[in-house]
Design an enzyme around this catalytic site. Structure first.
Site, short mmCIF file in Angstrom:
data_model
loop_
_atom_site.label_atom_id
_atom_site.label_comp_id
_atom_site.label_asym_id
_atom_site.label_seq_id
_atom_site.Cartn_x
_atom_site.Cartn_y
_atom_site.Cartn_z
N THR A 13 38.71 37.22 40.68
CA THR A 13 39.22 38.54 40.28
C THR A 13 38.79 39.64 41.24
O THR A 13 39.55 40.57 41.51
CB THR A 13 38.70 38.89 38.87
OG1 THR A 13 39.19 37.91 37.98
CG2 THR A 13 39.18 40.24 38.40
N ASP A 55 41.70 31.22 42.69
CA ASP A 55 41.17 31.54 41.37
C ASP A 55 40.16 30.41 41.12
O ASP A 55 40.46 29.24 41.33
CB ASP A 55 42.31 31.47 40.34
CG ASP A 55 41.85 31.81 38.94
OD1 ASP A 55 42.44 32.70 38.33
OD2 ASP A 55 40.91 31.14 38.43
N SER A 56 38.95 30.75 40.68
CA SER A 56 37.90 29.73 40.64
C SER A 56 38.17 28.62 39.63
O SER A 56 37.46 27.62 39.60
CB SER A 56 36.54 30.36 40.40
OG SER A 56 36.35 30.67 39.04
N SER A 57 39.20 28.77 38.81
CA SER A 57 39.56 27.66 37.93
C SER A 57 40.07 26.47 38.75
O SER A 57 40.15 25.35 38.24
CB SER A 57 40.63 28.09 36.94
OG SER A 57 40.17 29.21 36.25
N1 ASP Z 1 40.06 33.55 36.77
C1 ASP Z 1 39.14 34.31 37.60
C2 ASP Z 1 38.36 33.33 38.47
O1 ASP Z 1 37.46 32.72 38.01
C3 ASP Z 1 38.23 35.12 36.75
C4 ASP Z 1 37.20 35.91 37.52
O2 ASP Z 1 37.23 36.03 38.70
O3 ASP Z 1 36.31 36.46 36.89
O4 ASP Z 1 38.69 33.19 39.62
#
Ligand code: ASP
Length: 331
Positions: A13, A55-57
């Site tokens: 994010t 996106d870290s997912s």
């Molecule tokens: N979905 C985002 C990620 O983990 C959420 C974040 O950055 O906080 O990349």
């Protein structure tokens, strides 16, 4: 002398923009434009971006290896490292890096944000600027997470909130520093390594699974997870308790006979597994399930990936699971 800090951008994010109403990662130059204060942060900053910001997912072993190699390549050139990372899997990456980067004596600080850097109320600016200050401080010499005024040991954090700025907790280990008007370090809790050679481990295994127990869990579910992998985290109730149904104990016993490593981690956020405290955990101890004590799920899983990757035999892996390698477990 100004400290040299390397910013490693992985996405998340913190560096996202809205394109057609969804948030997706953008490049580092755009981040610098959104945050011109970076120029006067008091340190010399360089930056690198991983091959494909995510996106870290979408985090994976490949990115972890890329990050570990990046630190290895730049280790002697910089005083500290700040990894910009999505918060969703930050606890996994921080835990994994703590195992991969053996013997480090420089700060590796992971940070991110709940709101993108370009948004007025963003938490990204404080998180990033303070992470840089911590990375330049020469006080912290381990892998950490900095988020919303708190510095945590990397392999002790858990993401606990999807909405609030204080998204992380370290349920079984004190915070390492709090940022207010000054950054107050709690030196007694910070690793103080004897400076030795760094040893970067990049052989890690994904031959792992998680079996989360729930009342009335079916044999098919248990069997499927146990059959799927060489290393399994058994997420138990309370202080490490599980059903004592015969079929369940038999499945676990058979898996252990097949040389699998089963690690008992509690579903509770705080506290520790204590095999043998109740009858419902004594049997697990007897059949050879290994206690994960007070490790987080993220630390236990990545430790297992790290130990399986090191190609140790089962006995050695079991011994190391219950050994404190990087401050991840209270023994
Ligand atoms: N979905 C985002 C990620 O983990 C959420 C974040 O950055 O906080 O990349």
């Amino acid at each position: 002398m100004m400290k040299k800090i390397l910013l490693v951008y992985t996405g998340g994010t913190i560096g996202m923009v809205k394109k057609e109403d969804v948030l997706s990662p953008f490049n580092f130059d755009e981040l610098k434009t959104a945050f011109p204060e970076l120029k006067d942060c008091g340190s010399i900053l360089d930056h690198v971006t991983i091959s494909e910001p995510i996106d870290s997912s979408n985090m994976s072993i490949h990115v972890w290896i890329e990050l570990a190699n990046c630190i290895k390549k730049n280790y002697t050139k910089y005083d500290g490292f700040v990894i910009l990372h999505g918060s969703d899997t930050m606890a996994y990456t921080a835990s994994m890096l703590s195992f991969m980067l053996e013997g480090i004596s420089k700060p590796v600080i992971l940070t991110g944000s709940q709101l993108p850097i370009g948004i007025k109320r963003t938490d990204a600016k404080e998180n990033l600027i303070t992470s840089i200050e911590i990375a330049a401080s020469n006080i912290v010499k381990e892998v950490c997470v900095y988020f919303e005024y708190q510095l945590y040991r990397g392999n002790r954090v858990v993401k606990v909130n999807a909405d609030n700025f204080d998204a992380f907790q370290s349920p079984n280990y004190p915070v390492l520093a709090k940022a207010g008007v000054k950054i107050k370090y709690k030196k007694q809790y910070i690793n103080n390594p004897i400076v030795s050679e760094i040893n970067i481990h990049t052989n890690i295994s994904d031959d792992v699974g998680i079996l989360k127990l729930f009342p009335s869990i079916k044999k098919e579910v248990v069997k499927a997870v146990l059959d799927s992998s060489k290393g399994i985290i058994l997420q138990t109730f309370g202080s490490g308790n599980a059903t004592t149904n015969n079929w369940f104990i038999e499945e676990l016993t058979n898996a252990i006979k097949k040389d699998k490593v089963i690690v008992n981690i509690s579903q509770c956020l705080s506290g520790s597994v204590n095999q043998g405290h109740y009858q419902t955990s004594e049997i697990l101890q007897k059949i050879g399930v290994i206690s994960g004590h007070d490790m987080t799920l993220e630390a236990a899983l990545t430790k297992l990936m790290f130990l399986l990757g090191a190609r140790l035999d089962r006995k050695e892996i079991c011994k190391k699971i219950e050994t404190n390698l990087r401050g991840e477990i209270t023994i």
